[in-house]
Design a protein around this motif. Structure first.
Motif, PDB file in Angstrom:
ATOM      1  N   MET A  63       0.860  -1.176   0.000  1.00 56.94           N
ATOM      2  CA  MET A  63       0.000   0.000   0.000  1.00 56.94           C
ATOM      3  C   MET A  63       0.903   1.234   0.000  1.00 56.94           C
ATOM      4  O   MET A  63       1.738   1.397   0.882  1.00 56.94           O
ATOM      5  CB  MET A  63      -0.936   0.040   1.195  1.00 56.94           C
ATOM      6  N   TYR A  64       0.724   2.047  -1.026  1.00 54.91           N
ATOM      7  CA  TYR A  64       1.492   3.276  -1.204  1.00 54.91           C
ATOM      8  C   TYR A  64       0.621   4.447  -0.766  1.00 54.91           C
ATOM      9  O   TYR A  64      -0.461   4.646  -1.310  1.00 54.91           O
ATOM     10  CB  TYR A  64       1.886   3.437  -2.673  1.00 54.91           C
ATOM     11  N   PHE A  65       1.082   5.229   0.187  1.00 49.51           N
ATOM     12  CA  PHE A  65       0.308   6.325   0.750  1.00 49.51           C
ATOM     13  C   PHE A  65       0.561   7.598  -0.062  1.00 49.51           C
ATOM     14  O   PHE A  65       1.399   8.428   0.279  1.00 49.51           O
ATOM     15  CB  PHE A  65       0.633   6.495   2.230  1.00 49.51           C
ATOM     16  N   VAL A  66      -0.181   7.734  -1.133  1.00 47.49           N
ATOM     17  CA  VAL A  66       0.020   8.780  -2.138  1.00 47.49           C
ATOM     18  C   VAL A  66      -0.370  10.160  -1.604  1.00 47.49           C
ATOM     19  O   VAL A  66       0.383  11.130  -1.744  1.00 47.49           O
ATOM     20  CB  VAL A  66      -0.784   8.446  -3.414  1.00 47.49           C
ATOM     21  N   GLU A  67      -1.557  10.263  -1.031  1.00 47.70           N
ATOM     22  CA  GLU A  67      -2.077  11.570  -0.624  1.00 47.70           C
ATOM     23  C   GLU A  67      -1.146  12.285   0.350  1.00 47.70           C
ATOM     24  O   GLU A  67      -0.853  13.472   0.184  1.00 47.70           O
ATOM     25  CB  GLU A  67      -3.465  11.411  -0.015  1.00 47.70           C
ATOM     26  N   SER A  68      -0.664  11.565   1.357  1.00 47.47           N
ATOM     27  CA  SER A  68       0.202  12.207   2.354  1.00 47.47           C
ATOM     28  C   SER A  68       1.523  12.666   1.731  1.00 47.47           C
ATOM     29  O   SER A  68       2.079  13.696   2.127  1.00 47.47           O
ATOM     30  CB  SER A  68       0.450  11.281   3.543  1.00 47.47           C
ATOM     31  N   TYR A  69       2.023  11.917   0.750  1.00 43.84           N
ATOM     32  CA  TYR A  69       3.250  12.325   0.055  1.00 43.84           C
ATOM     33  C   TYR A  69       3.030  13.640  -0.691  1.00 43.84           C
ATOM     34  O   TYR A  69       3.807  14.592  -0.556  1.00 43.84           O
ATOM     35  CB  TYR A  69       3.702  11.232  -0.918  1.00 43.84           C
TER      36      TYR A  69
END
Length: 111
Positions: A63-69
């Motif tokens: 799971m890649y946490f895109v939004e927080s990045y």
């Protein structure tokens, strides 16, 4: 097992990007194995170390946490996170890279 993220809008790796790894157990439930942040080169090189006793065979999810990045970059994005589910059937090394922009991504099995 490893992963890397390349930010296509910047044309460079994505450091300090949160990724979690889980494995599906015998009942179908996902169990989180690890959670890490990418290094300055956008890489995590040590998911599923051979000597930690975890079988490398099975169905896994990154799971890649895109939004927080993208929030750290003061950008909005379409994807809050990306889930990549894959099956490992052998003892070979698996590399799962992501090329990413705020509104699209691509992934493949690397080496």
């Amino acid at each position: 097992m490893s992963s890397q993220i390349l930010n296509l809008t910047q044309g460079k790796p994505a450091p300090d990007f949160k990724i979690s790894l889980s494995k599906q157990d015998d009942t179908g439930k996902r169990v989180t194995l690890d959670e890490k942040y990418t290094d300055v080169n956008g890489r995590i090189t040590d998911f599923l170390k051979v000597n930690n006793g975890t079988s490398q065979h099975g169905i896994f999810k990154l799971m890649y946490f895109v939004e927080s990045y993208f929030e750290k970059l003061n950008q909005s994005s379409f994807y809050p996170f990306i889930e990549v589910v894959f099956e490992i059937k052998d003892d070979n090394h698996y590399h799962v890279p992501i090329t990413l922009s705020p509104f699209g991504y691509s992934t493949y099995r690397g080496n």
